[in-house]
Design a protein around this motif. Structure first.
Motif, short mmCIF file in Angstrom:
data_model
loop_
_atom_site.label_atom_id
_atom_site.label_comp_id
_atom_site.label_asym_id
_atom_site.label_seq_id
_atom_site.Cartn_x
_atom_site.Cartn_y
_atom_site.Cartn_z
N MET A 1 7.20 -1.35 -5.54
CA MET A 1 6.08 -1.96 -6.20
C MET A 1 5.95 -3.45 -5.87
N PRO A 2 7.06 -4.19 -5.65
CA PRO A 2 6.91 -5.61 -5.27
C PRO A 2 6.08 -5.78 -4.00
N ARG A 3 6.24 -4.86 -3.06
CA ARG A 3 5.46 -4.92 -1.83
C ARG A 3 3.96 -4.80 -2.12
N ASP A 4 3.61 -3.88 -3.02
CA ASP A 4 2.20 -3.70 -3.40
C ASP A 4 1.68 -4.93 -4.14
N SER A 5 2.51 -5.51 -4.98
CA SER A 5 2.11 -6.71 -5.73
C SER A 5 1.84 -7.87 -4.78
N ARG A 6 2.71 -8.05 -3.79
CA ARG A 6 2.51 -9.13 -2.81
C ARG A 6 1.23 -8.91 -2.00
N PHE A 7 0.97 -7.66 -1.62
CA PHE A 7 -0.23 -7.38 -0.85
C PHE A 7 -1.48 -7.61 -1.70
N LEU A 8 -1.43 -7.19 -2.95
CA LEU A 8 -2.56 -7.41 -3.86
C LEU A 8 -2.81 -8.90 -4.05
N THR A 9 -1.74 -9.69 -4.15
CA THR A 9 -1.87 -11.14 -4.27
C THR A 9 -2.55 -11.71 -3.02
N LEU A 10 -2.13 -11.26 -1.85
CA LEU A 10 -2.74 -11.71 -0.60
C LEU A 10 -4.24 -11.41 -0.59
N ILE A 11 -4.60 -10.21 -0.96
CA ILE A 11 -6.01 -9.79 -0.95
C ILE A 11 -6.83 -10.60 -1.94
N LEU A 12 -6.35 -10.74 -3.17
CA LEU A 12 -7.15 -11.37 -4.23
C LEU A 12 -7.12 -12.89 -4.20
N ARG A 13 -6.16 -13.48 -3.48
CA ARG A 13 -6.12 -14.94 -3.39
C ARG A 13 -6.69 -15.48 -2.08
N HIS A 14 -6.44 -14.74 -0.99
CA HIS A 14 -6.69 -15.32 0.32
C HIS A 14 -7.50 -14.47 1.30
N ARG A 15 -7.26 -13.17 1.34
CA ARG A 15 -7.78 -12.36 2.46
C ARG A 15 -8.40 -11.03 2.02
N PRO A 16 -9.45 -11.05 1.20
CA PRO A 16 -10.08 -9.78 0.85
C PRO A 16 -10.65 -9.06 2.07
N ASP A 17 -10.93 -9.82 3.11
CA ASP A 17 -11.46 -9.23 4.33
C ASP A 17 -10.49 -8.27 5.01
N SER A 44 -2.74 3.17 -0.59
CA SER A 44 -3.26 3.90 -1.74
C SER A 44 -2.52 3.56 -3.04
N LEU A 45 -3.30 3.24 -4.05
CA LEU A 45 -2.79 2.99 -5.40
C LEU A 45 -3.69 3.72 -6.38
N SER A 46 -3.08 4.29 -7.42
CA SER A 46 -3.88 4.86 -8.50
C SER A 46 -4.22 3.76 -9.49
N ARG A 47 -5.14 4.03 -10.37
CA ARG A 47 -5.49 3.06 -11.41
C ARG A 47 -4.26 2.75 -12.27
N THR A 48 -3.47 3.77 -12.56
CA THR A 48 -2.25 3.59 -13.34
C THR A 48 -1.26 2.70 -12.62
N GLN A 49 -1.07 2.91 -11.32
CA GLN A 49 -0.16 2.07 -10.55
C GLN A 49 -0.64 0.62 -10.50
N LEU A 50 -1.95 0.44 -10.35
CA LEU A 50 -2.50 -0.92 -10.35
C LEU A 50 -2.23 -1.59 -11.70
N GLU A 51 -2.45 -0.88 -12.78
CA GLU A 51 -2.19 -1.44 -14.10
C GLU A 51 -0.71 -1.78 -14.29
N GLU A 52 0.18 -0.94 -13.76
CA GLU A 52 1.61 -1.23 -13.83
C GLU A 52 1.94 -2.52 -13.09
N ILE A 53 1.34 -2.72 -11.92
CA ILE A 53 1.55 -3.95 -11.16
C ILE A 53 1.07 -5.16 -11.96
N VAL A 54 -0.12 -5.05 -12.51
CA VAL A 54 -0.71 -6.16 -13.27
C VAL A 54 0.15 -6.51 -14.48
N PHE A 55 0.52 -5.51 -15.26
CA PHE A 55 1.19 -5.79 -16.53
C PHE A 55 2.69 -6.02 -16.38
#
Length: 178
Positions: A1-17, A44-55
């Motif tokens: 999950m840390p890998r997904d969190s880092r990637f999500l951070t990259l997308i939402l802070r710097h590189r949505p493209d 691929s992430l489910s809505r539940t997995q995304l929420e787990e990363i966020v919270f």
């Protein structure tokens, strides 16, 4: 999950493209579109997995809109966005963690946002030490926010409690007792 969190951070802070999405002017992404784009790009992430990363994120990097349909990074953007944060009177003192090897440049030029939109300031020394340790031997600087505010410098507080300002002139810096 840390890998997904880092990637999500990259997308939402710097590189949505990287996954073919666009953030709105306040940095929000539609969660449904984000999940579909991640899947198309092999993340691929489910809505539940995304929420787990966020919270589960101990740094509270992400904010979900009150209606649960959008997500954004709370701060740290390199993209030019308007997070819609209102200026606030900061605490008298805030802290900035950095690496010892950066001190000469900091005391010559002040704290600058670099590739990011804002300089990030912590409300406590412990958090600042953690931030500074990511870059080398940590040093914690104090920021005389009362004096800065008196001179007209603006501060905002991100959704996750991190204080943001455009720059900190060197004359407002000191060393935190450790």
């Amino acid at each position: 999950m840390p890998r997904d969190s880092r990637f999500l951070t990259l997308i939402l802070r710097h590189r949505p493209d990287l996954i073919g999405i666009e953030l709105d002017k306040a940095g929000w992404a539609d969660i449904g579109q984000l999940l579909r784009a991640l899947k198309r790009h092999g993340r691929s992430l489910s809505r539940t997995q995304l929420e787990e990363i966020v919270f589960a994120d101990n740094k509270t990097r992400f904010t979900v809109s009150p209606d649960g349909t959008r997500i954004r990074a709370a701060q740290g953007h390199s993209l030019p966005l308007d997070l819609g944060l209102s200026p606030m009177l900061p605490p008298v003192t805030l802290y900035h963690g950095t690496a010892r090897h950066s001190l000469d440049a900091i005391f010559a030029e002040g704290l600058l946002p670099g590739r990011r939109q804002f300089v990030h300031l912590s409300k406590d020394v412990v958090t600042a030490v953690t931030v500074g340790a990511r870059h080398g031997k940590a040093v914690v600087l104090t920021v005389n926010c009362a004096a800065m505010a008196a001179e007209g410098h603006a501060f905002v507080r991100a959704d996750n409690g991190v204080w943001l300002t455009s720059a900190v002139p060197a004359r407002f810096l000191g060393f935190a007792p450790t």
